[in-house]
Design an enzyme around this catalytic site. Structure first.
Site, short mmCIF file in Angstrom:
data_model
loop_
_atom_site.label_atom_id
_atom_site.label_comp_id
_atom_site.label_asym_id
_atom_site.label_seq_id
_atom_site.Cartn_x
_atom_site.Cartn_y
_atom_site.Cartn_z
N HIS A 1 0.81 -1.22 0.00
CA HIS A 1 0.00 0.00 0.00
C HIS A 1 0.84 1.26 0.00
O HIS A 1 0.32 2.36 -0.27
CB HIS A 1 -0.99 -0.01 1.18
CG HIS A 1 -0.39 0.29 2.51
ND1 HIS A 1 -0.10 -0.70 3.44
CD2 HIS A 1 -0.03 1.46 3.11
CE1 HIS A 1 0.40 -0.15 4.53
NE2 HIS A 1 0.46 1.16 4.35
N ASP B 1 0.18 -7.64 1.59
CA ASP B 1 0.56 -6.23 1.69
C ASP B 1 2.08 -6.06 1.70
O ASP B 1 2.62 -5.24 2.44
CB ASP B 1 -0.05 -5.56 2.92
CG ASP B 1 -0.01 -4.04 2.83
OD1 ASP B 1 0.08 -3.51 1.71
OD2 ASP B 1 -0.04 -3.37 3.89
N SER C 1 4.71 2.46 7.89
CA SER C 1 4.36 1.33 7.04
C SER C 1 5.54 0.88 6.20
O SER C 1 6.19 1.70 5.53
CB SER C 1 3.20 1.71 6.11
OG SER C 1 2.02 1.90 6.83
#
Length: 411
Positions: free
Chosen positions: A130, A160, A238
């Protein structure tokens, strides 16, 4: 030998630190007597000038006296600080800041940021899907402020995870050590390094809060077997590494659960490194990773003896009620049956679909909830044959199912 002693002292250090904190709070409560609010403002009229220095000397009335702590406690706490500093100094050069443009999935709109870490000397960098999904340009900033353009090598939305690549001298790259996640224990100390809100290479610490967590992923599929941690994770973290106390990657920080948008709430999740070790080589060599797929829709909460009785499920006390076997999917092809009757049960908001098989085991392991199935499939590969133990019409039977690749979406 010195390193071994440091790490041996660390566990005791965390215990001692907790005891000291508790003792300090207790001592303050006794001293305070419960009569003065903890946030009470200072009243300047009650403060006396220092007797050791003239009151007229600006800024002179400060103390350098440390808190008196036992020497053995100080030694343990200093060992903890030394370990954290050594991990940071070793790993920080491996952690990169990733800036993207044209990423419509970013929380920052068309301009987004995330983290990543150097995987090998060939220039491969691991991050979250993402972070780079939809990016038109990717700029990687290293710890010495060197900036390099990157290209996407491969992505896997189901885990992911993504791999990007930079062209540079191999001697410039510092791959991080890779650990294991199978043996992670709740309470184990962990360290996160990343770029929250763009503040590069920020270190936070916490513990493994839980393992085997399953959260909602893309297209009604789940992200299974996640590591839950209370180490502070915020937007920008992230794709950064979650580390053990020896600086080895045990997970890739991927998301947080918060009721306050863009704010850490102490509930963060990381993709376990054993999954990373399975996915990344495929992304480097093939650009994709095929996630194993069973093709069932099931009741999202476990059956109880009371609910099973209400639904007239004979010989069932627990398990997973299959509401749908996706047409053309591996389960339907193997003969697994979904439900066909809509039932309303008092106290349950959704309509239940009954009449399907009830899964009570998978490859000899008991199944009590749907997450048990999802987490187990995460350990298998496309083409593997598993055995589902189901109860149908009160009779137990074993049905072999060959797993297929997960589709981009389901009907």
């Amino acid at each position: 030998m010195r390193n071994q002693n440091l790490f041996a002292l660390l566990a005791a250090g965390f215990l001692m630190l907790g005891l000291l904190c508790v003792c300090s709070v207790g001592a303050f409560a006794l001293f305070n007597g419960g009569n003065v609010p903890l946030a009470a403002p200072f009243e300047s009229s009650s403060l006396e000038p220092s007797a050791a220095l003239p009151a007229s000397t600006p800024g002179a009335a400060f103390s350098t006296q440390p808190i008196d702590l036992p020497e053995d406690a100080l030694a343990i706490l200093r060992a903890e600080e030394e370990v954290l500093n050594r991990v940071y100094e070793s790993v920080a050069p491996s952690v990169v800041n990733i800036s993207v443009s044209g990423n419509t999935n970013s929380l920052l709109g068309d301009l987004g940021q995330g983290s990543g870490f150097v995987w090998d000397k060939e220039g491969h960098i691991v991050t979250n899907n993402h972070v780079v999904e939809g990016a038109e340009t990717i700029l990687v900033t290293f710890s010495d402020t060197t900036q390099l353009s990157a290209e996407v090598v491969g992505t896997d939305p189901d885990s992911d995870l993504a791999v990007i690549h930079v062209e540079t001298n191999p001697e410039f790259l510092h791959p991080v050590g890779i650990g294991d996640s199978a043996g992670l224990r709740v309470g184990q100390r962990v360290i996160a390094i990343g770029n929250p809100f763009g503040f590069d290479r920020t270190l936070t610490i916490g513990v493994v809060s839980a393992v085997g967590r399953t959260v909602q992923g893309r297209a009604n599929f789940s992200l299974p077997n996640l590591v839950q941690t209370d180490a502070a994770i915020n937007p920008g973290n992230s794709g950064g590494p979650l580390l053990d106390i020896q600086g080895r990657v045990i997970g890739v920080n991927t998301l947080i659960y918060s009721q306050t948008p863009r704010a850490n709430s102490g509930v963060g999740f990381a993709v376990p490194v054993d999954k990373v070790k399975s996915v990344v080589p495929h992304l480097i060599s093939q650009g994709i990773y095929e996630t194993p797929y069973l093709g069932i829709g099931a009741l999202p909460f476990p059956l109880t003896p009371e609910l099973a009785q209400t639904l007239a499920l004979d010989n069932v006390t627990t398990g997973v009620l299959i509401e749908e076997a996706v047409p053309g999917g591996p389960a339907a092809h193997a003969g697994i049956r979904g439900g066909s009757q809509e039932v309303t049960v008092p106290g349950i908001e959704r309509i239940l679909i009954t009449g399907g098989d009830v899964v009570v085991g998978i490859d000899g392991q008991p199944v009590r909830r749907f997450d048990d199935v999802v987490n187990y499939l995460d350990t298998r590969s496309v083409g593997d044959t598993i055995t589902l133990t189901v109860i149908r019409g009160g009779e137990q039977m074993d049905i072999p199912v060959t797993l297929g690749p997960r589709p981009a979406s389901v009907p």
